[in-house]
Scaffold this active site. Structure first.
Site, PDB file in Angstrom:
ATOM      1  N   ALA A   1      -6.214   0.304  14.534  1.00 46.78           N
ATOM      2  CA  ALA A   1      -7.044  -0.720  15.169  1.00 46.78           C
ATOM      3  C   ALA A   1      -6.475  -1.158  16.512  1.00 46.78           C
ATOM      4  O   ALA A   1      -7.213  -1.330  17.487  1.00 46.78           O
ATOM      5  CB  ALA A   1      -7.179  -1.922  14.239  1.00 46.78           C
TER       6      ALA A   1
ATOM      7  N   GLU B   1       3.945  -3.230  19.309  1.00 42.07           N
ATOM      8  CA  GLU B   1       4.084  -2.343  18.153  1.00 42.07           C
ATOM      9  C   GLU B   1       5.513  -2.436  17.630  1.00 42.07           C
ATOM     10  O   GLU B   1       6.471  -2.320  18.385  1.00 42.07           O
ATOM     11  CB  GLU B   1       3.752  -0.901  18.527  1.00 42.07           C
ATOM     12  CG  GLU B   1       4.203   0.169  17.540  1.00 42.07           C
ATOM     13  CD  GLU B   1       3.700  -0.062  16.126  1.00 42.07           C
ATOM     14  OE1 GLU B   1       4.449   0.242  15.178  1.00 42.07           O
ATOM     15  OE2 GLU B   1       2.551  -0.561  15.951  1.00 42.07           O
ATOM     16  N   ALA B   2       5.642  -2.651  16.312  1.00 43.26           N
ATOM     17  CA  ALA B   2       6.970  -2.797  15.712  1.00 43.26           C
ATOM     18  C   ALA B   2       7.743  -1.492  15.687  1.00 43.26           C
ATOM     19  O   ALA B   2       8.980  -1.490  15.718  1.00 43.26           O
ATOM     20  CB  ALA B   2       6.830  -3.349  14.290  1.00 43.26           C
TER      21      ALA B   2
ATOM     22  N   HIS C   1      -4.213   3.242   0.609  1.00 42.98           N
ATOM     23  CA  HIS C   1      -5.425   2.749   1.271  1.00 42.98           C
ATOM     24  C   HIS C   1      -5.594   1.250   1.055  1.00 42.98           C
ATOM     25  O   HIS C   1      -6.685   0.785   0.732  1.00 42.98           O
ATOM     26  CB  HIS C   1      -6.651   3.494   0.730  1.00 42.98           C
ATOM     27  CG  HIS C   1      -6.718   4.926   1.117  1.00 42.98           C
ATOM     28  ND1 HIS C   1      -7.601   5.820   0.549  1.00 42.98           N
ATOM     29  CD2 HIS C   1      -6.002   5.643   2.028  1.00 42.98           C
ATOM     30  CE1 HIS C   1      -7.436   7.015   1.081  1.00 42.98           C
ATOM     31  NE2 HIS C   1      -6.465   6.935   1.987  1.00 42.98           N
TER      32      HIS C   1
END
Length: 501
Positions: free
Chosen positions: A14, A34-35, A439
């Site tokens: 996303a 972003e980690a 999921h």
């Protein structure tokens, strides 16, 4: 201190979409945090090597709490920790939910999120050559289609599925939502195409887009009911980024719920228990956790099965117990034993997935430390209806595995084995063999009731300047693999933001 128009937290599927779409306006500045790292090991790009990525440096390494209905097993839960997120480590399937999956969302209170409303955004994300443009995209960043490599085993599997009674369809992502078809994958020129490859890397030159990797968010900055930005770490330093317009959480089903809670937004009693000061009491955060599971029926082969990333059939069908397609069967070119342990012998697996589980789980904090892994309880098989549906799935998988079309390939069923035939034996096997499809969805549910977290415009209830756009907002799990749908959620979120809705 840094100021941007938009702050996007999470560079997964996303986040890559949002960073691209929001920065299309050169007058708009965007920061993406972003980690994980910017890239991963070389095997990440090889579609055939996806099973080797779980447990590496590009996987968060989450695991479930002991699951009482699966013999107290602790299940690994792989989630991508790298640009592209789980689209960089998954099995590359591009498989939408059945139309009824999205209609369920609207029924649950996500107004305007039925299939017809979501379809334009599913199409916007993809290019699907040769497909019906009424249903499929023609100019989106993600290139999708069946693999161009073949294996005669899977040709026989396709024949076995048809022999067993499944209707052949050209496109399970199109007009025909049930039956058997060749699965579509995110592969371009023989290499994995992650969301980072499709959406982010082509636009990194934009001057109004800043991407920081190895930069995990630690806390949202919320003041007087408004989210102003976030604190993040880089190396040994803590830094602050502010958003003039909005902060968009795209950290996934686990990460978004955890960051909200450590920031004081969540179930008030739970936050107090773990030492977090309450900023907003939103009891639905961390609730409604859902996941697909897999149960393998494995066979040894009477001839050598080649190993490569090849086209393979995919089946979606109904158990007859839920009123819509709720089961999936996928196929592997190696045998799988309980808990996803690969066998050494040449073989293949007919694998059943429960796609519309009735069970609901939760995510809770261990403490107030944002770097501590939370307690993740998927509550597998917590609702007895899930076992009933899986029993149907296992019976169907065995019919395929025992079909005449596979006679030249089949040596013997090695898991669960020929002795496991009655319902009691199969139930026992399901409990000891089931594993996660990875999921996870639903912990920041979209809706309008008191336990929903975001409204249909993805705005967090009671906090201005904050939206969530990832798998956590799904009210219920779709009967398909989530990545294609997460792309659509992010596409729609970007459209909302661009139009100030």
């Amino acid at each position: 201190m840094e100021n941007f128009d938009y702050l996007v937290i999470g560079g997964g599927t996303a986040g890559c979409v949002l960073a691209n779409r929001l920065s299309e306006d050169p007058a708009t500045t965007v920061l993406l945090l972003e980690a994980g790292a910017a890239d991963g090991p070389p095997i990440m790009s090889d579609p055939a090597l996806w099973p080797m990525l779980a447990g590496t440096e590009v996987d968060w390494g989450f695991s479930s709490t002991p699951q009482s209905q699966t013999d107290d097993a602790v299940h690994p839960l792989a989630r991508g920790k790298v640009l592209g997120g789980s689209s960089s480590i998954n099995a590359l399937l591009h498989f939408r939910g059945h139309p009824l999956s999205y209609d369920d969302w609207e029924t649950a209170g996500a107004t305007g999120w039925n299939y017809q409303s979501v379809l334009p955004f599913l199409k916007r994300s993809e290019t699907a050559p040769g497909r019906d443009p009424s249903y499929r995209g023609t100019s989106g960043p993600m290139r999708v289609g069946p693999s161009d490599q073949v294996n005669p085993l899977f040709d026989a599997v396709m024949d076995a599925a048809i022999e067993t009674g499944y209707s052949r369809t050209d496109d399970l992502n199109g007009a025909d939502g049930e039956g058997v078809s060749w699965s579509e994958v995110n592969v371009v020129d023989g290499a994995r195409q992650s969301a980072a490859d499709a959406y982010l890397r082509p636009v990194l030159h934009r001057r109004n887009l800043t991407v920081l990797t190895n930069a995990p968010a630690r806390k949202l900055l919320i003041d007087k009911g408004a989210c102003r930005g976030a604190v993040y770490s880089r190396g040994n330093e803590e830094k602050t980024a502010y958003a003039r317009r909005e902060v968009v959480l795209a950290s996934g089903t686990i990460g978004s719920a955890q960051l909200l809670m450590v920031s004081g937004v969540g179930p008030a009693d739970h936050l107090r228990e773990v030492g977090v000061d309450v900023v907003a009491d939103l009891p639905g955060i961390g609730e409604n956790l859902q996941d697909h599971t897999l149960t393998p029926i494995s066979y040894s082969a009477s001839q050598e099965v080649g190993r490569a990333f090849v086209r393979r059939p995919l089946i979606r069908f109904s158990s007859g117990l839920s009123g819509q397609p709720d089961l999936q069967i996928i196929f592997f070119d190696f045998p799988l034993y309980p808990r996803a342990r690969p066998g050494a012998e040449s073989g293949y697996t007919v694998t059943v997935s429960l796609m519309k589980p009735a069970s609901r789980g939760s995510i809770r904090l261990v403490n107030a430390d944002p770097s501590a892994h939370p307690l993740i309880d998927p509550n597998y098989l917590g609702d007895e209806r899930d076992m009933d549906r899986l029993l149907v799935g296992v019976r169907q998988a065995r019919k395929i595995g025992e079909a005449k079309a596979l006679t030249e390939w089949r040596e013997a069923e090695v898991a669960p084995g020929a002795d496991s035939r009655n319902d009691s034996d199969i139930r026992h096997y399901i409990r000891r063999s089931l594993f996660s499809y990875n999921h996870l969805i639903g912990t920041c549910r979209m809706g309008t009731d008191t336990h929903s977290v975001v409204d249909p415009y993805l705005r967090v209830h009671g906090i201005s300047g904050l939206r969530i756009a990832d798998a956590s907002v799904m009210p219920s799990i779709i009967s398909g693999n989530p990545n294609a749908t997460v792309l659509a959620i992010a596409e729609r979120a970007a459209a909302y933001l661009a139009s100030s809705e």
